[in-house]
Design an enzyme around this catalytic site. Structure first.
Site, PDB file in Angstrom:
ATOM      1  N   GLY A   1       0.812  -1.204   0.000  1.00 24.42           N
ATOM      2  CA  GLY A   1       0.000   0.000   0.000  1.00 24.42           C
ATOM      3  C   GLY A   1       0.850   1.259   0.000  1.00 24.42           C
ATOM      4  O   GLY A   1       1.962   1.296  -0.537  1.00 24.42           O
ATOM      5  N   SER A   2       0.337   2.290   0.629  1.00 30.01           N
ATOM      6  CA  SER A   2       0.978   3.608   0.541  1.00 30.01           C
ATOM      7  C   SER A   2       2.310   3.689   1.264  1.00 30.01           C
ATOM      8  O   SER A   2       3.047   4.667   1.075  1.00 30.01           O
ATOM      9  CB  SER A   2       0.031   4.677   1.080  1.00 30.01           C
ATOM     10  OG  SER A   2      -1.087   4.817   0.228  1.00 30.01           O
TER      11      SER A   2
END
Length: 490
Positions: free
Chosen positions: A218-219
Site C-alpha cells: 500500500g501507501s
C-alpha cells in the site's frame, strides 16, 4: 593346494573384501546421511538424552528443558511465553521435528556441533554430562512484548530493526502458537499439533507473517517511489510542485482515472503528497521513473532477493516487471507489488540510517559455557539511496507524523523525533476484502541517532471497513514498539 580348494579360498577372500568395502561405505561414506535419517531413532534418542541448550534474549533464557513423562526420549523442550517467542525460536518437537532457530542451530543446542568437539571430549574425560550450547539473539524483550501485546487478538505482524546494525529487535506474528504444547511425543502432543495446522485452523497460526507472508504494501511503498524520483532526477526537491493532474489517468488506459482520498493533490509537492498520501502523484512518479528504474530502486532496498537469511529464510519481496499502467499502481504499493513486514522495516531502517541498508539478523553469538563459539557482525547490503536523498525522505516522513495534515500522528513520542508512513492496502478481487493496515516508521533520539525502525501490518477482519487505516490500527502499535526500545536504552 589343489585347484578346487584354491578357487574356494579365492571366492571366500572376495566375499570378505566385499564385506569390508560395504562396511566402510556404510560407516564412512553414508554415515552423515544415515545419522540424519528421519527413521533413525537412535539419533533422536541421543538428541533428547540431555537437556537442550537455550535461546537467550537480553541475557535471559526464553527456553528450557524438562524430563519427559514417558517414552525413549528423556528430555523435551519448554518455552517461556511460547506464543510470543515462537516467531523467533520456532519449535522443537520429539514427534514433529524442528524449524527456525531451533532447527538451524540444532547442532549448537544439542551439543553435537563439530565446533564443540574439544569441549565434549574434555567433558567425557572428566566425566561431565554432555551439554548444549546457547544461541544469543539480538532481540529486545521489551520491544517484543510491546509488539505482541499491541497486536493482541488481531491478525498481523511486526518487525523492528536497529537501523545502524541490522539487528532484529522484535519479530512478532499473530495469531501464534505455543510450541510447548507439542514438544513431546504423546497423543496429547499430536492433538495439539493438528489443532494448529492450516487445514484445521484457517487462521494458520504457524505461518510466520513477519518473515514468510507477503502483502501489498500500500501507501507505505510511496517512500520508495519518492526515493526513485529523487535519485533519478524526476524532482529536484521535496518542496517543488509536481506536474500532476487530479484525477490522474493511468497510462495506456481509458477506464476510470485514479483519484485521492485526502488533500489537494493537483501539482502537489513531494513532501505534501507523502504527508497526505496522494495516489495520483506517486502513480505518475512511478510512470515517469519507469519500470526498469523502479525495480532497480526497490532492489537497492532489498526487494527481489530470494535468499535473505536472518538466519531464518525470509520470503522474497517482489517488485515485478510490469507494463506501464501496472507499474504506476506498483508505485503506490498495489498491483503485483508484494512485501514482507521485514522488508518494509528494512526500508524504514535504510532511510533512518542515511541511506545505508544493513542486513537484518537475529543471532548475535553462539556460546558454550563461558566460551564464544561464533560472533556475528553487522553487514552492509547496499547504499539504497544517497545520504542527501535519505535526509529529504526523513523530512517527508517526519512531516507525516508531526504536521497537522499528516496521517501518522498516532506514532508521536514525547522526547523523540518520529518519521513514518501510513498505508491501507487493497485486498481481494476488486478490493472485495477488508484492506490491510500498514505503518512503517523510525524514531530518532536526542543525539540524532536512530535506535529503531518498525513495520506493522494488521489484517483486522473484525474492524469496520471504514475504520481501517494505517494510522488508526498500525500506528499505535509501532509507537509502542519504538518507545519500548528507547526506554530500554535509558
Amino acid at each position: 593346494m589343489n585347484k578346487p580348494l584354491r578357487r574356494i579360498a579365492i571366492f571366500c577372500g572376495l566375499l570378505i573384501l566385499a564385506l569390508l568395502i560395504r562396511n566402510n561405505y556404510i560407516q564412512y561414506v553414508k554415515a552423515d546421511e544415515l545419522a540424519s535419517d528421519d527413521e533413525n531413532r537412535r539419533v533422536n534418542i541421543e538428541r533428547y538424552s540431555t537437556p537442550r541448550g537455550n535461546i537467550i534474549v537480553g541475557g535471559k533464557a526464553i527456553t528450557g528443558s524438562v524430563e519427559s513423562e514417558s517414552g525413549d526420549y528423556k528430555y523435551k523442550r519448554t518455552w517461556t511465553n511460547g506464543p510470543m517467542w515462537a516467531p523467533v525460536t520456532g519449535y522443537s518437537s520429539q514427534a514433529f521435528g524442528a524449524n527456525q532457530l531451533e532447527k538451524l542451530e540444532d547442532g549448537i543446542l544439542t551439543g553435537n556441533d563439530d565446533r564443540l568437539f574439544f569441549r565434549n571430549t574434555l567433558d567425557m574425560i572428566t566425566g561431565k554430562a554432555k551439554q548444549g550450547g546457547s544461541v544469543v539473539t539480538t532481540l529486545n524483550a521489551a520491544a517484543q512484548k510491546a509488539a505482541y501485546e499491541g497486536l493482541g487478538d488481531k491478525k498481523g505482524a511486526v518487525a523492528a530493526i536497529d537501523p545502524a546494525t541490522g539487528k532484529i529487535l522484535a519479530l512478532v506474528s499473530t495469531p501464534s502458537y505455543d510450541p510447548s504444547k507439542f514438544a513431546g511425543n504423546s497423543d496429547k502432543d499430536a492433538k495439539a499439533w493438528n489443532a494448529v495446522q492450516k487445514k484445521n485452523n484457517p487462521d494458520d497460526p504457524m505461518l510466520n507473517r513477519a518473515l514468510r507472508e507477503t502483502y501489498p504494501p500500500g501507501s507505505t511503498f510511496k517512500v520508495v517511489t519518492a526515493a526513485a524520483a529523487l535519485e533519478n532526477g524526476e524532482v529536484s526537491g521535496i518542496d517543488e510542485a509536481t506536474k500532476t493532474p487530479d484525477p490522474y489517468q493511468l497510462p495506456q488506459t481509458t477506464g476510470d482515472p485514479l483519484t485521492n482520498q485526502h488533500g489537494e493533490c493537483k501539482n502537489a509537492t513531494l513532501k505534501y503528497a507523502l504527508m497526505v498520501s496522494c495516489n495520483t502523484v506517486f502513480a505518475k512518479m512511478a510512470d515517469n521513473v519507469g519500470n526498469e528504474k523502479m525495480i532497480e530502486q526497490a532492489e537497492k532496498f532489498g526487494y527481489n532477493d530470494p535468499e535473505l537469511d536472518t538466519p531464518v529464510r525470509a520470503s522474497e519481496s517482489v517488485y515485478p516487471k510490469d507494463n506501464a499502467p501496472q507499474n504506476a499502481m506498483d508505485g503506490i504499493g498495489q498491483a503485483s507489488n508484494r512485501a514482507t513486514p521485514l522488508q518494509m522495516a528494512m526500508i524504514a531502517a535504510a532511510i533512518a540510517n542515511d541511506g545505508k541498508l544493513m542486513k537484518p539478523y537475529m543471532v548475535d553469538q553462539l556460546t558454550s559455557n563461558l566460551d564464544t563459539i561464533a560472533t556475528y557482525e553487522p553487514e552492509e547490503l547496499s547504499q539504497a539511496v544517497s545520504a542527501d536523498t535519505a535526509q529529504k525522505l526523513q523530512q517527508m516522513m517526519e512531516a507525516v507524523v508531526n504536521e497537522p495534515q499528516g496521517t501518522g500522528s498516532t506514532a508521536r513520542i514525547d522526547g523523540a523525533t518520529v518519521g513514518g508512513k501510513t498505508g491501507t492496502a487493497q485486498h481481494g478481487l476488486n478490493n472485495s476484502e477488508k484492506p490491510y493496515a500498514w505503518f512503517i516508521s523510525y524514531a530518532k533520539v536526542g543525539d540524532g541517532s536512530s535506535p529503531v525502525a518498525v513495520a506493522v501490518v494488521v489484517e483486522d477482519g473484525a474492524a469496520n471497513r471504514d475504520d481501517i487505516s494505517g494510522g488508526g490500527l498500525a500506528g499505535p502499535i509501532a509507537r509502542g514498539v519504538m518507545k519500548a526500545v528507547i526506554d530500554s536504552k535509558q
